[in-house]
Design a protein around this motif. Sequence first.
Motif, short mmCIF file in Angstrom:
data_model
loop_
_atom_site.label_atom_id
_atom_site.label_comp_id
_atom_site.label_asym_id
_atom_site.label_seq_id
_atom_site.Cartn_x
_atom_site.Cartn_y
_atom_site.Cartn_z
N GLU A 29 -13.43 -6.00 6.07
CA GLU A 29 -12.76 -4.72 6.32
C GLU A 29 -11.94 -4.35 5.09
OE1 GLU A 29 -11.22 -4.28 10.56
OE2 GLU A 29 -11.32 -6.47 10.36
N ALA A 30 -11.56 -3.09 5.01
CA ALA A 30 -10.79 -2.63 3.84
C ALA A 30 -9.83 -1.54 4.24
CB ALA A 30 -11.73 -2.14 2.74
N TRP A 31 -8.73 -1.48 3.48
CA TRP A 31 -7.68 -0.49 3.68
C TRP A 31 -7.25 -0.06 2.28
CZ3 TRP A 31 -3.37 -2.08 7.70
CH2 TRP A 31 -2.99 -0.95 8.45
N ALA A 32 -7.11 1.24 2.05
CA ALA A 32 -6.74 1.72 0.72
C ALA A 32 -5.71 2.83 0.83
CB ALA A 32 -7.97 2.25 -0.03
N ALA A 33 -4.83 2.91 -0.18
CA ALA A 33 -3.79 3.94 -0.16
C ALA A 33 -3.28 4.15 -1.58
CB ALA A 33 -2.65 3.55 0.77
N ARG A 34 -2.62 5.30 -1.76
CA ARG A 34 -2.10 5.71 -3.05
C ARG A 34 -0.61 5.99 -2.95
NH1 ARG A 34 -4.59 11.10 -4.52
NH2 ARG A 34 -2.66 11.93 -3.62
N HIS A 35 0.13 5.61 -3.97
CA HIS A 35 1.55 5.92 -4.07
C HIS A 35 1.74 7.26 -4.77
CE1 HIS A 35 3.42 2.02 -2.89
NE2 HIS A 35 2.26 1.52 -3.30
N ASP A 36 2.92 7.82 -4.61
CA ASP A 36 3.24 9.08 -5.28
C ASP A 36 3.18 8.96 -6.80
OD1 ASP A 36 3.60 10.31 -2.86
OD2 ASP A 36 5.79 10.14 -2.87
N ASP A 37 3.47 7.76 -7.32
CA ASP A 37 3.46 7.58 -8.77
C ASP A 37 2.06 7.30 -9.32
OD1 ASP A 37 2.95 4.98 -7.99
OD2 ASP A 37 4.83 4.13 -8.77
N GLY A 38 1.04 7.36 -8.46
CA GLY A 38 -0.33 7.17 -8.91
C GLY A 38 -0.90 5.79 -8.72
N ARG A 39 -0.07 4.80 -8.34
CA ARG A 39 -0.60 3.47 -8.06
C ARG A 39 -1.58 3.52 -6.90
NH1 ARG A 39 3.90 -0.02 -6.23
NH2 ARG A 39 5.00 1.97 -5.94
N ILE A 40 -2.65 2.74 -7.03
CA ILE A 40 -3.68 2.70 -5.99
C ILE A 40 -3.87 1.24 -5.58
CG2 ILE A 40 -6.13 3.07 -5.49
CD1 ILE A 40 -5.93 5.28 -7.74
N GLY A 41 -3.86 1.00 -4.29
CA GLY A 41 -4.08 -0.34 -3.76
C GLY A 41 -5.25 -0.36 -2.81
N LEU A 72 0.83 -1.19 0.00
CA LEU A 72 0.00 0.00 0.00
C LEU A 72 0.87 1.25 0.00
CD1 LEU A 72 -2.71 -1.05 2.62
CD2 LEU A 72 -3.06 -0.78 0.15
N GLY A 73 0.39 2.30 -0.62
CA GLY A 73 1.14 3.54 -0.66
C GLY A 73 1.11 4.28 0.67
N ASP A 74 1.80 5.42 0.72
CA ASP A 74 1.89 6.19 1.96
C ASP A 74 0.69 7.10 2.19
OD1 ASP A 74 4.32 5.10 2.71
OD2 ASP A 74 5.48 6.59 1.61
N ALA A 75 -0.08 7.39 1.13
CA ALA A 75 -1.23 8.29 1.26
C ALA A 75 -2.49 7.46 1.46
CB ALA A 75 -1.36 9.17 0.03
N GLU A 76 -2.96 7.38 2.71
CA GLU A 76 -4.15 6.58 3.00
C GLU A 76 -5.38 7.25 2.40
OE1 GLU A 76 -6.32 4.24 6.71
OE2 GLU A 76 -4.63 5.59 7.11
N LEU A 77 -6.28 6.42 1.85
CA LEU A 77 -7.49 6.90 1.22
C LEU A 77 -8.71 6.52 2.06
CD1 LEU A 77 -6.72 5.83 -2.47
CD2 LEU A 77 -6.35 8.08 -1.42
N GLY A 78 -9.72 7.37 2.01
CA GLY A 78 -10.95 7.07 2.71
C GLY A 78 -11.67 5.88 2.08
N VAL A 79 -12.27 5.05 2.93
CA VAL A 79 -13.00 3.86 2.48
C VAL A 79 -14.38 3.88 3.14
CG1 VAL A 79 -13.09 1.34 2.45
CG2 VAL A 79 -10.89 2.51 2.22
N THR A 80 -15.43 3.63 2.35
CA THR A 80 -16.78 3.54 2.87
C THR A 80 -17.33 2.14 2.59
OG1 THR A 80 -17.16 5.88 2.43
CG2 THR A 80 -19.10 4.52 2.79
N LEU A 81 -17.78 1.46 3.65
CA LEU A 81 -18.38 0.13 3.52
C LEU A 81 -19.87 0.23 3.72
CD1 LEU A 81 -15.32 -0.64 4.13
CD2 LEU A 81 -16.26 -2.77 5.08
#
Length: 595
Positions: A476-488, A459-468
Amino acid sequence: MDTAAHRDWQERIGQASGELRGASRPSLEAPSGLRAVPGAGHVTLTWDPVPGAIGYLVHRDGTPVGQPDVDVPAVPSCRYVDTGHGGAAYSVAAISGMEHAGPLSAEVRAAPLPPGEGAAVSIHVDAREVTGELPRPWAYMVGSEHLSYLLSTDESGGRPIGAELTEALRIVHDELGVQTVRAHAILCDDLGVYREVDGRAVYDFTGVDAVYDKVLALGLRPIVELGYMPRDLAADPSKTVFGYEAIISPPKDFEAWSDLVRALVEHLVSRYGVHELIDHWAFEVWNEPNLAVFWSGTPEEYFLLYDVTAAAVKNVHPDLRVGGPASAANGWVEELLEHVAESGAALDFLSTHTYGNAPLDWRPALAAHGRDVPIWWTEWGPTPTHFHGIGDGPFGAAFLLHGMKSAAGRVAALAHWVASDHFEELGRPPRLFHGGFGLLTVGNLRKPRFHALALAARLGDAELGVTLGGDAGGVEAWAARHDDGRIGVLIWNGTLDQTQAGGAPELTRTVTLTIDGLGGEHTLTHHRIDHEHSNAEAAWQAMGGGDWPSGEQWDRLRAAAALAEAAPPAKVGGDSVTLAFDLPMPGVSFIELTT
């Protein structure tokens, strides 16, 4: 409401914590707003937070919910998913310490829905909604068998112990981002640190140098657990633990112990540099002294040991870090806080252990004592029991992600115990899949638990909001974005009920994931951990099982142990993507979008 079972639990945890002082505890209110929402195969309980609580104890039909293999049944947050049971009356109590539970809430009644009814979950992620920096509680520390094992030339299952344990530590550093390693027995006689000749102490740190040089060469640093007792310094050398007979006795001379600790720390400073130790190392006083199996002395003797040890470390340099109590099952935490408030001993971090549950939240207790130090769980995992089968399959993967997500942002370290199945506390591994503590097997096959942490590390360093939404239950879910635009997006489906570790079809969920804010074409990959994917144990059973592989079986198992894709990569375009899939329990999915 009050019940005999609730009172019994209060008495039990009071005895287990070894109450040494009668200091008053915060007066806790009964939790309010208890809600029970039925879902397919489960009931989800939520309630309002109670000021001063470090956790909550859920009751089912008047009895605290727990399992024989879970050392602390209380949960840290105001949510609990009850699976594997029919209708029940639920209530909840807040706890402010291991010896103090507040009154029970009012009861609510609920029963699970029939299997399949409403078993759909919606998950929404907005790639533009950054909520903060992603915490990584797994990355600071990992546990290991005693480090003299790195020097072993013996074999387990035909595999070289020292070489494979060394490689396992390299793997967790390189692939999980782990920074430090904690292990027992650095002062045991197999490393020859202390002996007495004609009544005089003789130190020899050659063995310590050999193992710490190996650790540093891997890019790791040690968390130095100061123990166990050298034979010549022990008050009672007959008191031992483990197959390697580590001595658990207090010292016969506390001043001589202080001299040994100071000499060791001075030697480490001389060899590795004072700023290296200040910036990257730390010293923990003993291991689980609240259990008689690990400390044959009295509680008062342990607190004296703590004071003497902390003073010896600080005598070398005041900025070196020292802490404890390194206790089992959250024990002696408040007692140590009260003790150091009186004695003036240093406390640079608070450490304790738990298994089978997410770690409790000790921040209110620290605040009540006027302290703000890091909280380190220096041992944690699915089970405290050797040779327990739940650790080899996908149940452990979902469990680890649940714990890490719970700890994120409030715990500085959640150290998985341990890195490798090269482990001999109660005997060396009798077979490849034996329910060992390791993230990696003998032979360094990656278990589902390892893959879970490896995916979290992706997962990237920028955590993203998740709505379930929908019937989430244990999803459960965890999401994040990398500086290069990758999203996990990391999604898992689990339970704390170990009786369902082998799977529960009624807990399977149909997940619909929507990711917005993409803006352009991406490649979508979907990796999976479950019974059929990324699971070498299941592959071994399909091959006929047995104790140890031979020849080409190792190659087949390495292929089965690799992180598996649920579907081939696909190109997606536009500002939004939606993906639907079934997620079994236990199961983990990792969806990654790359440009």
